[in-house]
Design a protein around this motif. Structure first.
Motif: not given
Length: 570
Positions: A203-225
């Motif tokens: 949910d927090l990733a989505a609030s930052q504009g990142y959704v798995a399968g759309e603009n990131i490959q996985s939640l791990n990618e968002f966490g690292q970013l």
């Protein structure tokens, strides 16, 4: 307040203010940085924070010895600023998160501590030397209060600078600060995240504009970013300290003539006397007098250890409390307290009103009244025009601005109070002021203890990012900072003045270093309290600090007659 002082006081105060601005900018985000970047636990963070603070305040003991015996104050200070600059510069360089990156960080912290050790105590010794001159000796306590206020002017702007720099560079990457994300991201990368935590991070990733399968490959990618970008934003905040040290060095070197006469150690003075180049005389004390003075100083040092152990929780457990238990947004008039321009206007208005009552000439009163009205008008205009309606999001580091803000506002009030008592022959001695300060500090943590009743223990929040669902008003922390600031004004500048007055002439640098070494021990004990964060209820944590402050107050009042005798004979 500012009249009748040597020009050197203001030059040394400004040079020290520049250095302190950089230091407190770094300190405002330090624990947030190392937890966000490396995923350190609260216990590990407490160890690093406590050891670093201890080193920063213990090494001036050796800096004082170096200045007293070999280099003198000025040369030692210049070397200290240079070493600090290198440390901050290295800390500002982005790195990875491997072992080499951790070693680089620890190396940077070591250089900062070494540089501070050469700088801090010797600047204070120079200030004290200015007031060995009989023309200024009666203003020694007032001088250290002014010096201390200038330290806090630098510290006042530091949290806002750190917040502004961090938010600016995060926003460039389309991100905003959310306290839970770094903790949850590290749990995800370490494989320790719970199912509830995964949902929350998604949910927090989505609030930052990142959704798995759309603009990131996985939640791990968002966490690292997010970890990478937040850490990089903090690096830029550390870079601010480099700029402040350049300003500090320029002031110190360019205006050396204003304090040149005071840049003489006892050893240098004795040599000049022997060669017939000095018109002044170094006071020689007997061995018994030296022993009595050093013993009195050591007893005071023992007391202030527990004050600094408590007070410097502002950079550790009080920052944890701001991050995990305090409201994340404010509205209405409360927004003024979290807006740097508004607080500056408040300070201007306050000093204008103060001078209306203190000025003796009609013209001065009129000018002060105009300044006060202008300040109040600016506060009102800023509230309705700049802030408008809605809420203001606040970060945990911003709470650290309240202590220096209250220092700036309360210093003239406390000094006026002491002056009034002195006119009646009732002003407390410096040791007695220190004892009163310990009692007030106990009241400060009592405020936070009351505000923590009913809140969940930190150990129960780890699985959901560490942030409580129940958030308390920011006024609890603000009230605590207000009370602790009063305690600090009774204790810290008076302690510096006490050391300057009582220290044997041959050991001035060493004894200023001793005051800071006592602070260092207290700073190391900060980590002990931090280690209790995950093991006690919140109110119990603050109760420990209340008890420590009360015990220290009882001790110093038990030896008060001895301390006051030494002060009177100094």
């Amino acid at each position: 307040m500012f009249k009748g002082h040597p020009k050197g006081l203001f030059i040394l105060s400004l040079a020290n203010m520049g250095e302190r601005f950089g230091y407190y900018t770094m300190l405002a985000i330090f624990v947030l940085f190392i937890q966000a970047k490396f995923g350190f636990t609260s216990s590990q963070t407490s160890d690093i924070f406590g050891i670093f603070l201890a080193a920063v305040y213990f090494l001036p003991l050796f800096g004082g010895i170096i200045a007293d015996k070999w280099l003198g104050y000025g040369k030692t200070i210049v070397i200290g600023i240079t070493v600090m600059f290198i440390g901050y510069f290295l800390l500002a360089i982005p790195t990875g998160t491997d072992l080499a990156a951790k070693l680089a960080m620890f190396g940077s912290l070591t250089l900062i501590a070494l540089g501070t050790g050469l700088f801090k105590g010797n600047v204070q010794a120079l200030v004290g030397n200015l007031y060995d001159d009989p023309r200024y000796s009666s203003k020694r306590d007032l001088a250290f209060s002014i010096f201390y206020m200038c330290i806090n002017i630098g510290a006042f702007f530091a949290p806002s600078a750190a917040t502004a720099v961090t938010n600016f560079f995060l926003s460039r990457d389309g991100l905003t600060y959310k306290a839970q994300i770094p903790s949850l991201a590290h749990q995800l990368l370490d494989g320790t995240i719970t199912a509830e935590g995964t949902v929350q991070l998604t949910d927090l990733a989505a609030s930052q504009g990142y959704v798995a399968g759309e603009n990131i490959q996985s939640l791990n990618e968002f966490g690292q970013l997010y970890i990478e970008k937040l850490s990089g934003a903090y690096n830029w905040g550390f870079g601010v300290a480099c700029l402040s040290l350049i300003v500090s060095m320029a002031i110190f070197v360019a205006f050396r003539k204003t304090y040149k006469a005071a840049d003489v150690t006892a050893a240098q003075q004795a040599k000049a006397e022997k060669e017939g180049h000095s018109e002044t005389h170094v006071v020689e004390l007997t061995k018994s007098q030296v022993k009595e003075r050093i013993t009195a100083l050591c007893l005071v040092f023992a007391v202030v250890i527990f004050f600094w152990m408590s007070f410097h929780q502002n950079g550790l457990t009080m920052t944890f409390f701001a991050r995990d238990y305090t409201e994340k947004a404010v509205d209405g008039a409360s927004r003024l307290w979290f807006s740097l321009p508004a607080m500056i206007f408040i300070i201007v208005a306050f000093y204008g009103l103060l001078n209306v009552f203190q000025s003796k000439e009609k013209r001065s009163k009129t000018i002060a009244a105009i300044v006060a009205v202008a300040g109040i008008a600016c506060v009102v205009a800023y509230y309705f025009i700049a802030l408008g309606k809605g809420v203001m999001e606040i970060g945990p580091e911003i709470f650290q601005q309240f202590n220096p803000f209250f220092i700036i506002v309360l210093t003239p009030v406390i000094l006026a109070f002491f002056t009034k008592l002195a006119s009646k022959g009732k002003e407390p001695s410096a040791p007695r002021k220190i004892g009163i300060g310990m009692l007030v500090a106990a009241i400060g943590f009592t405020v936070l203890m009351v505000g923590s009743f009913g809140l969940a223990a930190p150990s129960t929040l780890a699985g959901t990012g560490g942030v409580s669902e129940t958030l308390v008003s920011s006024n609890w922390l603000i009230g605590t900072y207000f009370t602790l600031t009063i305690a600090e004004l009774f204790l810290s500048p008076m302690g510096l003045s006490f050391v300057s007055r009582v220290a044997p002439p041959k050991y001035k640098g060493l004894m200023q270093g001793g005051w800071l070494a006592a602070t260092a021990i207290g700073n190391y004990l900060v980590a002990i309290i931090g280690k209790l964060w995950d093991h006690l209820q919140l109110w119990q944590l603050w109760a420990v600090l209340v008890v420590c402050c009360l015990i220290s107050a009882i001790f110093i009042f038990s030896i008060m007659k001895r301390l006051e005798r030494v002060t009177a004979n100094a």
